[in-house]
Design an enzyme around this catalytic site. Sequence first.
Site, PDB file in Angstrom:
ATOM      1  N   GLY A   1      13.815  -1.211 -11.571  1.00  0.00           N
ATOM      2  CA  GLY A   1      13.071  -0.846 -10.364  1.00  0.00           C
ATOM      3  C   GLY A   1      13.956  -0.148  -9.337  1.00  0.00           C
ATOM      4  CG  LEU A   2      17.753  -1.202  -6.337  1.00  0.00           C
ATOM      5  CD1 LEU A   2      16.874  -0.793  -5.173  1.00  0.00           C
ATOM      6  CD2 LEU A   2      18.432  -2.544  -6.024  1.00  0.00           C
TER       7      LEU A   2
ATOM      8  CB  SER B   1      16.640  -8.470 -11.501  1.00  0.00           C
ATOM      9  OG  SER B   1      15.477  -8.253 -12.276  1.00  0.00           O
TER      10      SER B   1
ATOM     11  CB  SER C   1      21.048 -11.420  -5.110  1.00  0.00           C
ATOM     12  OG  SER C   1      19.842 -12.035  -4.749  1.00  0.00           O
ATOM     13  CG  ASN C   2      17.949 -12.977  -1.247  1.00  0.00           C
ATOM     14  OD1 ASN C   2      17.364 -14.036  -1.469  1.00  0.00           O
ATOM     15  ND2 ASN C   2      17.551 -11.828  -1.781  1.00  0.00           N
ATOM     16  CG  HIS C   3      17.963 -15.046  -4.948  1.00  0.00           C
ATOM     17  ND1 HIS C   3      17.054 -15.883  -4.331  1.00  0.00           N
ATOM     18  CD2 HIS C   3      17.339 -13.845  -5.076  1.00  0.00           C
ATOM     19  CE1 HIS C   3      15.917 -15.227  -4.140  1.00  0.00           C
ATOM     20  NE2 HIS C   3      16.069 -13.984  -4.570  1.00  0.00           N
TER      21      HIS C   3
ATOM     22  CE1 TYR D   1      19.706 -11.874 -10.159  1.00  0.00           C
ATOM     23  CE2 TYR D   1      18.754 -13.058  -8.305  1.00  0.00           C
ATOM     24  CZ  TYR D   1      19.208 -11.885  -8.865  1.00  0.00           C
ATOM     25  OH  TYR D   1      19.165 -10.719  -8.143  1.00  0.00           O
TER      26      TYR D   1
ATOM     27  CB  SER E   1      12.706  -7.923  -0.952  1.00  0.00           C
ATOM     28  OG  SER E   1      12.817  -9.301  -1.145  1.00  0.00           O
TER      29      SER E   1
ATOM     30  NE  ARG F   1      12.842 -15.088   0.699  1.00  0.00           N
ATOM     31  CZ  ARG F   1      13.166 -14.134  -0.171  1.00  0.00           C
ATOM     32  NH1 ARG F   1      12.238 -13.346  -0.688  1.00  0.00           N
ATOM     33  NH2 ARG F   1      14.418 -13.959  -0.521  1.00  0.00           N
TER      34      ARG F   1
END
Length: 269
Positions: free
Chosen positions: A15-16, A73, A109-111, A138, A167, A176
Amino acid sequence: MPTPRTLLLTGAAGGLGTLMRSLLPAYGYELRLFDVRPVEGEPDAITADLSDKEALREAVRGVDAVLHLAGISLEAPFEKILRSNIEGTYNLYEAAREAGVPRIVFASSNHAVGYTPAPRAGDPLIPVDTPHRPDTFYGLSKSFGEDLAQLYWDRHGLETVSVRIGSCFAEPTDVRMLSVWMSPADGARLFHAALTAEEVGHTVVYGSSANTRLWWDLTGARALGYEPQDDSEQYADKLIAEHGELDPENPAHTHLGGRFVNDPPIWPY
Ligand SMILES: NC(=O)c1ccc[n+]([C@@H]2O[C@H](COP(=O)([O-])OP(=O)(O)OC[C@H]3O[C@@H](n4cnc5c(N)ncnc54)[C@H](O)[C@@H]3O)[C@@H](O)[C@H]2O)c1
């Protein structure tokens, strides 16, 4: 640093990757594409897995920088994350080190910090040096990637900007995301800044637009020369009418990682 001429884009079929394939050439990059899946309409793209060290050696040969987007992802069994995100990122760094590639921009990532409570009204924004609190295997792989990047800077002088992307989609799709959204155009601006800023060593930044409801501090990203132009607020009325305000009792609404903290979406392949 001048704009790197040849840029290896891993994850080019994703996607990105698809968004950046259309946006980055306007900044002067010549893209070399890499993905385990064929890239539609790009017969010259390298179709290979990040576990294929020989393919990676070929892919990095002669490039001026890498934008490393390839990987799983979403959440997945640890063994899959280990292979694609942990060993795969290591394989890329080794190939880049051997070839003398000076800089990688890493899609973190924010994760990596997903269990960090989101700031409430009046709280300071979350700083970039908040401790890692991965919300999934992840997210753990992104914490690893940031540490790997630090090691390759300290030991080998290979520079990285790790971008903790929020995102990055055409539009935010839930409440969010009003806090963490990065418009594709701002994504290209930030990656370009990360690829061209002087002397970054290993720098970790958050990646989002200049959202009214921002949760984290963009000072580090701005210090690279990033000037976000977009704000998710234009979508707020519609999304709040559809989904309601964030629920302070719902962990998925009160942590940076959103639903990854209690109901992570699973990688389908
Ligand atoms: N899109 C976002 O908002 C967002 C947010 C945070 C982080 N990220 C990170 O940015 C990167 C791109 O995200 P995306 O949304 O485009 O994801 P995506 O899943 O759409 O694309 C990832 C691409 O990586 C490829 N890939 C996966 N494993 C591979 C392997 N072992 N070898 C080679 N290629 C492999 C896939 O085929 C896919 O095309 C990912 O690393 C993701 O973790 C994205």
